[in-house]
Each structure stands twice: as structure tokens, then as C-alpha cells.
Design a protein around this motif. Sequence first.
Motif, PDB file in Angstrom:
ATOM      1  N   ARG A   5      22.111  13.460   4.933  1.00 48.73           N
ATOM      2  CA  ARG A   5      22.063  12.209   5.692  1.00 48.73           C
ATOM      3  C   ARG A   5      20.759  11.503   5.333  1.00 48.73           C
ATOM      4  N   PRO A   6      20.841  10.367   4.654  1.00 48.64           N
ATOM      5  CA  PRO A   6      19.621   9.639   4.318  1.00 48.64           C
ATOM      6  C   PRO A   6      19.046   8.930   5.550  1.00 48.64           C
ATOM      7  N   LEU A   7      17.745   8.994   5.697  1.00 52.69           N
ATOM      8  CA  LEU A   7      17.044   8.334   6.793  1.00 52.69           C
ATOM      9  C   LEU A   7      15.948   7.431   6.238  1.00 52.69           C
ATOM     10  N   MET A   8      15.779   6.283   6.853  1.00 53.69           N
ATOM     11  CA  MET A   8      14.675   5.395   6.495  1.00 53.69           C
ATOM     12  C   MET A   8      13.637   5.509   7.609  1.00 53.69           C
ATOM     13  N   TRP A   9      12.493   6.088   7.287  1.00 51.18           N
ATOM     14  CA  TRP A   9      11.396   6.228   8.244  1.00 51.18           C
ATOM     15  C   TRP A   9      10.814   4.846   8.514  1.00 51.18           C
ATOM     16  N   LEU A  10      10.576   4.530   9.798  1.00 55.25           N
ATOM     17  CA  LEU A  10      10.088   3.215  10.188  1.00 55.25           C
ATOM     18  C   LEU A  10       8.684   3.244  10.769  1.00 55.25           C
ATOM     19  N   GLY A  11       8.158   4.434  10.989  1.00 57.44           N
ATOM     20  CA  GLY A  11       6.852   4.554  11.619  1.00 57.44           C
ATOM     21  C   GLY A  11       5.707   4.447  10.629  1.00 57.44           C
ATOM     22  N   GLU A  12       4.575   4.985  11.042  1.00 57.40           N
ATOM     23  CA  GLU A  12       3.349   4.987  10.228  1.00 57.40           C
ATOM     24  C   GLU A  12       3.661   5.505   8.826  1.00 57.40           C
ATOM     25  N   GLY A  13       3.250   4.750   7.819  1.00 62.46           N
ATOM     26  CA  GLY A  13       3.486   5.155   6.438  1.00 62.46           C
ATOM     27  C   GLY A  13       4.833   4.725   5.881  1.00 62.46           C
ATOM     28  N   SER A  14       5.604   3.953   6.657  1.00 64.61           N
ATOM     29  CA  SER A  14       6.895   3.453   6.186  1.00 64.61           C
ATOM     30  C   SER A  14       6.700   2.569   4.958  1.00 64.61           C
ATOM     31  N   THR A  15       7.668   2.573   4.071  1.00 64.81           N
ATOM     32  CA  THR A  15       7.586   1.764   2.857  1.00 64.81           C
ATOM     33  C   THR A  15       8.260   0.398   3.011  1.00 64.81           C
ATOM     34  N   VAL A  16       8.759   0.079   4.188  1.00 62.40           N
ATOM     35  CA  VAL A  16       9.469  -1.187   4.399  1.00 62.40           C
ATOM     36  C   VAL A  16       8.552  -2.378   4.130  1.00 62.40           C
ATOM     37  N   ALA A  17       7.396  -2.421   4.768  1.00 66.66           N
ATOM     38  CA  ALA A  17       6.474  -3.547   4.576  1.00 66.66           C
ATOM     39  C   ALA A  17       6.007  -3.623   3.126  1.00 66.66           C
ATOM     40  N   GLU A  18       5.763  -2.461   2.535  1.00 69.83           N
ATOM     41  CA  GLU A  18       5.338  -2.399   1.133  1.00 69.83           C
ATOM     42  C   GLU A  18       6.417  -2.986   0.219  1.00 69.83           C
ATOM     43  N   SER A  19       7.659  -2.647   0.480  1.00 67.65           N
ATOM     44  CA  SER A  19       8.765  -3.157  -0.327  1.00 67.65           C
ATOM     45  C   SER A  19       8.898  -4.676  -0.175  1.00 67.65           C
ATOM     46  N   LEU A  20       8.796  -5.167   1.047  1.00 64.73           N
ATOM     47  CA  LEU A  20       8.895  -6.609   1.281  1.00 64.73           C
ATOM     48  C   LEU A  20       7.726  -7.366   0.643  1.00 64.73           C
ATOM     49  N   ALA A  21       6.591  -6.693   0.464  1.00 70.15           N
ATOM     50  CA  ALA A  21       5.402  -7.337  -0.097  1.00 70.15           C
ATOM     51  C   ALA A  21       5.368  -7.313  -1.626  1.00 70.15           C
ATOM     52  N   LYS A  22       6.292  -6.599  -2.265  1.00 67.92           N
ATOM     53  CA  LYS A  22       6.310  -6.557  -3.727  1.00 67.92           C
ATOM     54  C   LYS A  22       6.513  -7.960  -4.283  1.00 67.92           C
ATOM     55  N   LYS A  23       5.848  -8.234  -5.392  1.00 63.54           N
ATOM     56  CA  LYS A  23       5.871  -9.567  -5.985  1.00 63.54           C
ATOM     57  C   LYS A  23       7.295 -10.072  -6.234  1.00 63.54           C
ATOM     58  N   GLY A  24       8.139  -9.244  -6.842  1.00 67.98           N
ATOM     59  CA  GLY A  24       9.510  -9.653  -7.133  1.00 67.98           C
ATOM     60  C   GLY A  24      10.311  -9.940  -5.877  1.00 67.98           C
ATOM     61  N   ASN A  25      10.129  -9.107  -4.858  1.00 68.02           N
ATOM     62  CA  ASN A  25      10.840  -9.312  -3.601  1.00 68.02           C
ATOM     63  C   ASN A  25      10.341 -10.562  -2.879  1.00 68.02           C
ATOM     64  N   LYS A  26       9.044 -10.786  -2.923  1.00 68.30           N
ATOM     65  CA  LYS A  26       8.489 -11.981  -2.276  1.00 68.30           C
ATOM     66  C   LYS A  26       9.038 -13.251  -2.914  1.00 68.30           C
ATOM     67  N   SER A  27       9.180 -13.254  -4.258  1.00 66.64           N
ATOM     68  CA  SER A  27       9.690 -14.464  -4.910  1.00 66.64           C
ATOM     69  C   SER A  27      11.170 -14.666  -4.600  1.00 66.64           C
ATOM     70  N   ARG A  28      11.955 -13.583  -4.512  1.00 61.97           N
ATOM     71  CA  ARG A  28      13.375 -13.728  -4.147  1.00 61.97           C
ATOM     72  C   ARG A  28      13.525 -14.230  -2.709  1.00 61.97           C
ATOM     73  N   LEU A  29      12.697 -13.696  -1.817  1.00 64.27           N
ATOM     74  CA  LEU A  29      12.735 -14.161  -0.435  1.00 64.27           C
ATOM     75  C   LEU A  29      12.300 -15.623  -0.332  1.00 64.27           C
ATOM     76  N   ALA A  30      11.335 -16.010  -1.141  1.00 67.64           N
ATOM     77  CA  ALA A  30      10.882 -17.407  -1.149  1.00 67.64           C
ATOM     78  C   ALA A  30      12.007 -18.336  -1.614  1.00 67.64           C
ATOM     79  N   ARG A  31      12.795 -17.880  -2.592  1.00 68.13           N
ATOM     80  CA  ARG A  31      13.937 -18.688  -3.044  1.00 68.13           C
ATOM     81  C   ARG A  31      14.957 -18.859  -1.921  1.00 68.13           C
ATOM     82  N   LEU A  32      15.227 -17.778  -1.188  1.00 70.98           N
ATOM     83  CA  LEU A  32      16.144 -17.882  -0.048  1.00 70.98           C
ATOM     84  C   LEU A  32      15.572 -18.812   1.017  1.00 70.98           C
ATOM     85  N   ALA A  33      14.269 -18.765   1.206  1.00 72.49           N
ATOM     86  CA  ALA A  33      13.623 -19.586   2.234  1.00 72.49           C
ATOM     87  C   ALA A  33      13.696 -21.074   1.901  1.00 72.49           C
ATOM     88  N   ARG A  34      13.990 -21.413   0.641  1.00 73.06           N
ATOM     89  CA  ARG A  34      14.167 -22.823   0.292  1.00 73.06           C
ATOM     90  C   ARG A  34      15.385 -23.419   0.993  1.00 73.06           C
TER      91      ARG A  34
END
Length: 174
Positions: A5-34
Amino acid sequence: VRCDRPLMWLGEGSTVAESLAKKGNKSRLARLARIGPLELEVFASRQALEPCCDELISYYDLRQEAVNQCAPFREDPLKREFYLRLQDHPDLLHGSVLRAGAHIIAAHFGLRNRDSVQFGIVIHSPFLASPSPGKWITLKLGQQLAAEGYAYLDLTPGGDQYKTRFASHTTQVH
């Protein structure tokens, strides 16, 4: 039968914020935000869900019909009311929609459990499929669930690599 059963940890040390902050992800999100400001709305009541329910159902059935040759909501007329009644109990169902302005990009409905939410129904707009709406709802949902105090997003056994790429770890279930 034992399953991972795969789990995504959301607490201290979670990689969610890190993933959202990646350059490629930020530019894709910026395109959606247009299209409009990106916002994850959590449904607090049936009244909040009902106005977009039919649009979400049509998106979900369209995808399921293309992939699995079935239209779950069209084939079971009680399913719509079932989810609305689940939303009557916000401690039971966690429903959310990701919007770019007025446009629905994706949505998720999962059952709540003490310290986690189960990865349930994921819905995305067929008009915005290329910018990976499933990825954005999963990451934004992880961010929201962490803010609500949940420890995990339970990605549930089965499926494909889609779930495991978001997992921080797995546990064995029967």
C-alpha cells in the motif's frame, strides 16, 4: 493476499512542497495559472458540491468510458446521490476541486480515516489533460491535507506507477 500500500507522508520532511517548488513544476503551474488563479477548494457541505457535481460526473464518466468501457455514474443513477449524501457528513468524505479561475482542472473524493485520507475518485477535465491535472490535484491535495493535520494520503493498493511515484513509502496490507 498481501499487497503493498503506497503512502504519501504529509508531515515533517514531506516531499510535497519540494515537488511543487521544482522549476519545471513551477513553470507548468504558472501556465495553468494564466487561465486564472489556481485554487484548491475543499467542499464543506453538500450545497458546496452540488453546483459542480454534474460537470465532475461528466468528466469522470467520459474518462472511465474511454479507459475502461464503463460510465459508473451513468450506469448507476444512485451513485450521484450517494456521493452527495457522503458529503452531508464532512467527517466522512474529503472532497475537493482544483480550479484555474472559474475552470475546473481536477477533483478528488476520498474517505477520511483518523490520520489519513484514502485516494479515492480522481477526476480531471478532458479539456486540460496535457498539463497533468491528476498530478496537480494529488500534490495540491497533499499540501491541503497536511495543512488540515493529516499525516498521510493513503494511495491505496493496486493501480499503476501513477500512485507509486507519489509514495514516500509502502506498508503491507492484506
